[in-house]
Write an enzyme that holds these catalytic residues in place. Structure first.
Site, PDB file in Angstrom:
ATOM      1  N   CYS A 214       0.867  -1.180   0.000  1.00  0.00           N
ATOM      2  CA  CYS A 214       0.000   0.000   0.000  1.00  0.00           C
ATOM      3  C   CYS A 214       0.903   1.228   0.000  1.00  0.00           C
ATOM      4  CB  CYS A 214      -0.854   0.060   1.255  1.00  0.00           C
ATOM      5  SG  CYS A 214      -1.875  -1.393   1.494  1.00  0.00           S
TER       6      CYS A 214
ATOM      7  N   ARG B 198       1.601   1.370  -5.963  1.00  0.00           N
ATOM      8  CA  ARG B 198       1.717   0.443  -4.830  1.00  0.00           C
ATOM      9  C   ARG B 198       0.385  -0.247  -4.502  1.00  0.00           C
ATOM     10  NH1 ARG B 198       6.287   1.011  -2.076  1.00  0.00           N
ATOM     11  NH2 ARG B 198       5.365  -0.032  -0.288  1.00  0.00           N
TER      12      ARG B 198
ATOM     13  N   TRP C 175      -3.725  -1.697  -1.335  1.00  0.00           N
ATOM     14  CA  TRP C 175      -3.683  -2.946  -2.097  1.00  0.00           C
ATOM     15  C   TRP C 175      -4.068  -4.010  -1.082  1.00  0.00           C
ATOM     16  CZ3 TRP C 175      -1.297  -7.714  -2.538  1.00  0.00           C
ATOM     17  CH2 TRP C 175      -1.437  -8.323  -3.778  1.00  0.00           C
TER      18      TRP C 175
ATOM     19  N   ASN D 206       0.777   0.185   6.033  1.00  0.00           N
ATOM     20  CA  ASN D 206       1.209  -0.630   4.900  1.00  0.00           C
ATOM     21  C   ASN D 206       1.921  -1.839   5.466  1.00  0.00           C
ATOM     22  OD1 ASN D 206       2.421  -1.697   2.582  1.00  0.00           O
ATOM     23  ND2 ASN D 206       4.122  -0.242   2.680  1.00  0.00           N
ATOM     24  N   GLY D 207       1.393  -3.033   5.221  1.00  0.00           N
ATOM     25  CA  GLY D 207       2.038  -4.241   5.735  1.00  0.00           C
ATOM     26  C   GLY D 207       1.001  -5.244   6.196  1.00  0.00           C
TER      27      GLY D 207
ATOM     28  N   GLU E 110       7.540 -20.231 -21.218  1.00  0.00           N
ATOM     29  CA  GLU E 110       7.455 -18.923 -20.548  1.00  0.00           C
ATOM     30  C   GLU E 110       8.553 -17.988 -21.083  1.00  0.00           C
ATOM     31  OE1 GLU E 110       5.402 -17.314 -18.940  1.00  0.00           O
ATOM     32  OE2 GLU E 110       6.459 -15.832 -17.761  1.00  0.00           O
TER      33      GLU E 110
ATOM     34  N   LYS F 130       7.831 -14.411 -22.912  1.00  0.00           N
ATOM     35  CA  LYS F 130       8.410 -13.142 -22.438  1.00  0.00           C
ATOM     36  C   LYS F 130       9.077 -12.413 -23.598  1.00  0.00           C
ATOM     37  CE  LYS F 130       6.732 -12.753 -19.525  1.00  0.00           C
ATOM     38  NZ  LYS F 130       5.873 -13.501 -18.666  1.00  0.00           N
TER      39      LYS F 130
ATOM     40  N   GLU G   6       6.370 -11.046 -26.172  1.00  0.00           N
ATOM     41  CA  GLU G   6       5.454  -9.963 -25.795  1.00  0.00           C
ATOM     42  C   GLU G   6       6.142  -8.624 -25.606  1.00  0.00           C
ATOM     43  OE1 GLU G   6       3.154 -10.382 -22.147  1.00  0.00           O
ATOM     44  OE2 GLU G   6       4.764 -11.504 -21.226  1.00  0.00           O
TER      45      GLU G   6
ATOM     46  N   HIS H 134      10.997 -33.454 -34.444  1.00  0.00           N
ATOM     47  CA  HIS H 134       9.737 -33.753 -35.142  1.00  0.00           C
ATOM     48  C   HIS H 134       9.261 -32.558 -35.968  1.00  0.00           C
ATOM     49  CE1 HIS H 134       9.365 -37.568 -33.096  1.00  0.00           C
ATOM     50  NE2 HIS H 134       9.716 -36.945 -31.979  1.00  0.00           N
TER      51      HIS H 134
ATOM     52  N   LYS I 292      -2.686  -5.297 -19.031  1.00  0.00           N
ATOM     53  CA  LYS I 292      -2.283  -6.072 -17.855  1.00  0.00           C
ATOM     54  C   LYS I 292      -3.347  -7.091 -17.492  1.00  0.00           C
ATOM     55  CE  LYS I 292       0.393  -7.172 -14.535  1.00  0.00           C
ATOM     56  NZ  LYS I 292       1.431  -8.113 -14.967  1.00  0.00           N
TER      57      LYS I 292
HETATM   58  O1  M6R Z   1      -4.087 -12.045 -14.615  1.00  0.00           O
HETATM   59  P1  M6R Z   1      -3.880 -13.383 -15.252  1.00  0.00           P
HETATM   60  O2  M6R Z   1      -2.774 -14.154 -14.593  1.00  0.00           O
HETATM   61  O3  M6R Z   1      -5.127 -14.188 -15.332  1.00  0.00           O
HETATM   62  O4  M6R Z   1      -3.418 -13.067 -16.708  1.00  0.00           O
HETATM   63  C1  M6R Z   1      -3.206 -14.075 -17.646  1.00  0.00           C
HETATM   64  C2  M6R Z   1      -2.464 -13.567 -18.842  1.00  0.00           C
HETATM   65  O5  M6R Z   1      -3.187 -12.548 -19.467  1.00  0.00           O
HETATM   66  C3  M6R Z   1      -1.082 -13.046 -18.471  1.00  0.00           C
HETATM   67  O6  M6R Z   1      -0.336 -14.012 -17.802  1.00  0.00           O
HETATM   68  C4  M6R Z   1      -0.311 -12.613 -19.727  1.00  0.00           C
HETATM   69  O7  M6R Z   1      -0.033 -13.733 -20.513  1.00  0.00           O
HETATM   70  C5  M6R Z   1       0.963 -11.869 -19.359  1.00  0.00           C
HETATM   71  N1  M6R Z   1       1.064 -10.631 -20.091  1.00  0.00           N
HETATM   72  C6  M6R Z   1       2.201 -12.641 -19.640  1.00  0.00           C
HETATM   73  O8  M6R Z   1       3.344 -11.959 -19.288  1.00  0.00           O
END
Ligand code: M6R
Length: 615
Positions: free
Chosen positions: A2, A27, A75, A101-102, A488, A492, A495, A511, A610
């Site tokens: 927070c 935060r 938060w 905060n905590g 993963e 990364k 994206e 394959h 996000k």
């Molecule tokens: O909030 P969520 O974990 O449900 O989100 C899922 C995906 O949208 C999220 O992981 C997305 O793939 C990220 N941008 C990956 O870095």
């Protein structure tokens, strides 16, 4: 996480506090509030949602003028985001008003004892418990506010940064910290408080960073700092001169939120583990699971649903649950599951993983599974989110707000919860011995130190990034636990750098994907020693024979892969099930550096959001 703001001086407090809260919105931003002393009493205004909603509520009020005040952006940890749970919280007498905060870990036992003494509680927060504890101490011991805070905090277990004001002493703010950040801006006959220095940067560059266990009584002219223990004397604080720009400080000196969040992972994992493991006693406490352990023990299979990075942590969980706890697992994309007419019923357990807790497909998949009678366990980061509310039980990851669109600390903290679940279930099923159980707990309790070691290799990773940043395509390979990490790593890179990348189980390469290999195609191979090492070495040889470039993630002390790979990045050794926590870190850093070198918007990549709240 927070944000806390405060002001005492000769200016109007409210605009300074509101401006400061906006700076701290990174935060947390699920609710916020302010309180000022208006010349006759402390008045407050709180609102669910972001600061602009609070501003709208304040605009309808007239009595919030005053030259002393505190503010908070929340938060949520204890209690859903709403007006009642928002801070500031008042004591029963309405005299004391506090922002926090905590997490106060022993809040429920303190609450119980205060209830026995006649105290009443209106919110679900640990903060309301703390402000009443301070009031109780103040009245019982007949001491000043500063001393009451000092004594009360000695009864508290957990982390906190707090600011408290008192109706009966409206010329001071008492602040204290342990574990959560807090600093004091020193102006001319005025003082500012902030979780970081951004709220007061335009007013003063002089800042006192409170250390853990310190407490300060702040007045217009002077702030007096005390140690936490009652007997300790006061001392003159060190006043630092800020040199950082506003932008840098918001990211705590990091160039991007993503980098900050990558570096936060040791702490984020510690926060996920806090109160859930006692390594020396061999204890895992995961209340969401403990309360329903019989359901899990009798489950024939667990279905995990998620999207994106959360789906990758689900794949890691498949290895964990099957290898450690011998429970069959199916991992599904939420978007497919919801339209697939899945055969699922009352005896099924569905685990939903989501950082935001708001992903539309995951939410819809949960609703479908619920309709079919399945039991839902949610693993979310955002407290009070839709998925958390829709689940029958679950565990929060406590990673703190993740602002960079590319998920990093959300991933490792999700894996942390899943690891604890697998180990706990394995022990409950009698599959592992007490000795092995304790070994698993010990290993996860030490993971933060191993991650720190990898973060220290940042410069080596940056050099590798420079070598491959011009590539159009990249291949990521791994086996076992490292296969989801290959996926993963590829996600990364895609994206944030917009380089096309694919992850594969290493043996699948022959394959099809091997046709892509030539001197321009880098392959990032996760080749740590515990997981099919010899087979991975053969896969690397196959790529080298076709003139492919190899970047290998290897265990410390590796000799064989080093002889054939073009570049190697060493990571600390670990047991097999801990490997994914370790191998994902260099891949996060590699993508980050490539994206920065290519001049991309790392924190807000094109076309992404996000939280994906649409189908
Ligand atoms: O909030 P969520 O974990 O449900 O989100 C899922 C995906 O949208 C999220 O992981 C997305 O793939 C990220 N941008 C990956 O870095």
């Amino acid at each position: 996480m927070c944000g806390i703001v405060g002001y005492i001086g000769n200016k109007q407090a409210l605009p300074i506090i509101l401006n400061g809260l906006k700076r701290l919105e990174y935060r947390g931003y699920d609710s916020s509030g302010v309180a000022t002393y208006n010349g006759s009493t402390i008045v407050s205004c709180k609102s669910k949602g972001k600061i602009n909603k609070l501003e709208k509520s304040i605009a309808k009020r007239k009595n919030l003028n005053g030259k002393l005040g505190i503010g908070h952006t929340r938060w949520a940890t204890h209690g859903v985001p709403n007006d009642i749970n928002a801070h500031p919280q008042f004591s029963n007498s309405n005299n004391l008003c506090l922002v926090h905060n905590g997490i106060i870990e022993n809040y429920s036992s303190i609450k119980e004892s205060l209830i026995k003494k006649g105290y009443e509680f209106h919110s679900e927060t640990d903060t309301e418990v703390l402000v009443n504890l301070i009031e109780f101490v103040k009245e019982k011991e007949n001491v000043k506010l500063g001393e009451a805070v000092q004594i009360a905090l000695q009864k508290v277990v957990g982390a906190y940064a707090i600011a408290v004001i008192d109706n009966n002493k409206p010329d001071e703010i008492v602040v204290a910290k342990l574990g959560s950040p807090l600093c004091i801006g020193v102006g001319k006959e005025e003082h500012f408080i902030g979780s970081d220095a951004t709220p007061f940067l335009e007013f003063t560059k002089k800042v006192i960073y409170l250390e853990d266990g310190e407490l300060a009584v702040i007045r217009n002219h002077k702030s007096t700092i005390f140690r936490k223990t009652k007997d300790d004397t006061t001392f003159s604080p060190v006043i630092n001169n800020l040199e950082l720009s506003l932008d840098k400080i918001e990211k705590q000196g990091f160039d991007h939120y993503m980098l900050k969040e990558i570096y936060e992972q040791p702490k984020a994992i510690r926060d996920t583990l806090r109160g859930r493991i006692i390594a020396e006693k061999g204890v895992i406490k995961l209340s969401g699971l403990d309360d329903y352990i019989d359901k899990f023990l009798s489950a024939k299979k667990i279905t995990i649903i998620a999207c994106g990075t959360s789906w990758h942590s689900a794949l890691v969980a498949e290895y964990m649950f099957e290898k450690i706890a011998k429970i069959p697992v199916e991992v599904e994309y939420a978007s497919e599951f919801r339209y697939r007419e899945p055969v699922i019923g009352k005896e099924d357990i569905v685990l939903a993983i989501s950082q935001s807790g708001e992903t539309a497909d995951t939410l819809a998949a949960i609703k479908l599974a619920k309709e079919k009678g399945a039991f839902i366990y949610g693993i979310c980061n955002v407290v009070g989110s839709s998925i958390a509310r829709e689940s029958d039980t679950g565990s929060y990851t406590h990673a703190g707000p993740e602002i960079g669109v590319a998920s990093t600390k959300a991933f490792t903290t999700q894996m942390t919860v899943l690891y604890l679940m697998a180990v706990k279930l394995s022990k409950s099923k009698g599959i592992i011995s007490e000795q092995i159980y304790r070994k698993y707990i010990l290993e996860i309790s030490r993971i933060d130190k191993k991650i720190h070691k990898i973060l220290a290799s940042n410069d080596i990773i940056k050099k590798v990034a420079k070598k491959i940043k011009g590539s159009k395509n990249c291949l990521y390979l791994g086996r076992g636990y490292n296969f989801p990490i290959a996926l993963e790593g590829a996600l990364k890179l895609k994206e944030i750098s917009y380089i096309h990348a694919e992850g594969y189980p290493a043996a699948e390469m022959k394959h099809g994907p091997i046709a892509l290999i030539d001197k321009n195609m880098p392959t990032i191979v996760i080749a740590t020693n515990k997981i099919n090492y010899d087979k991975i070495v053969s896969n690397i040889q196959e790529i080298k024979s076709r003139k492919g470039q190899i970047i290998a993630i290897v265990s410390k002390g590796d000799k064989e892969v080093k002889k054939i790979a073009d570049y190697t990045i060493e990571v600390p050794d670990s047991i097999e099930s801990i490997t994914p926590f370790i191998t994902v870190i260099p891949l996060q850093l590699l993508s980050y550096h490539i994206a920065v070198m290519l001049g991309k918007n790392v924190d807000q990549p094109r076309n992404l959001a996000k939280s994906v709240t649409v189908e």
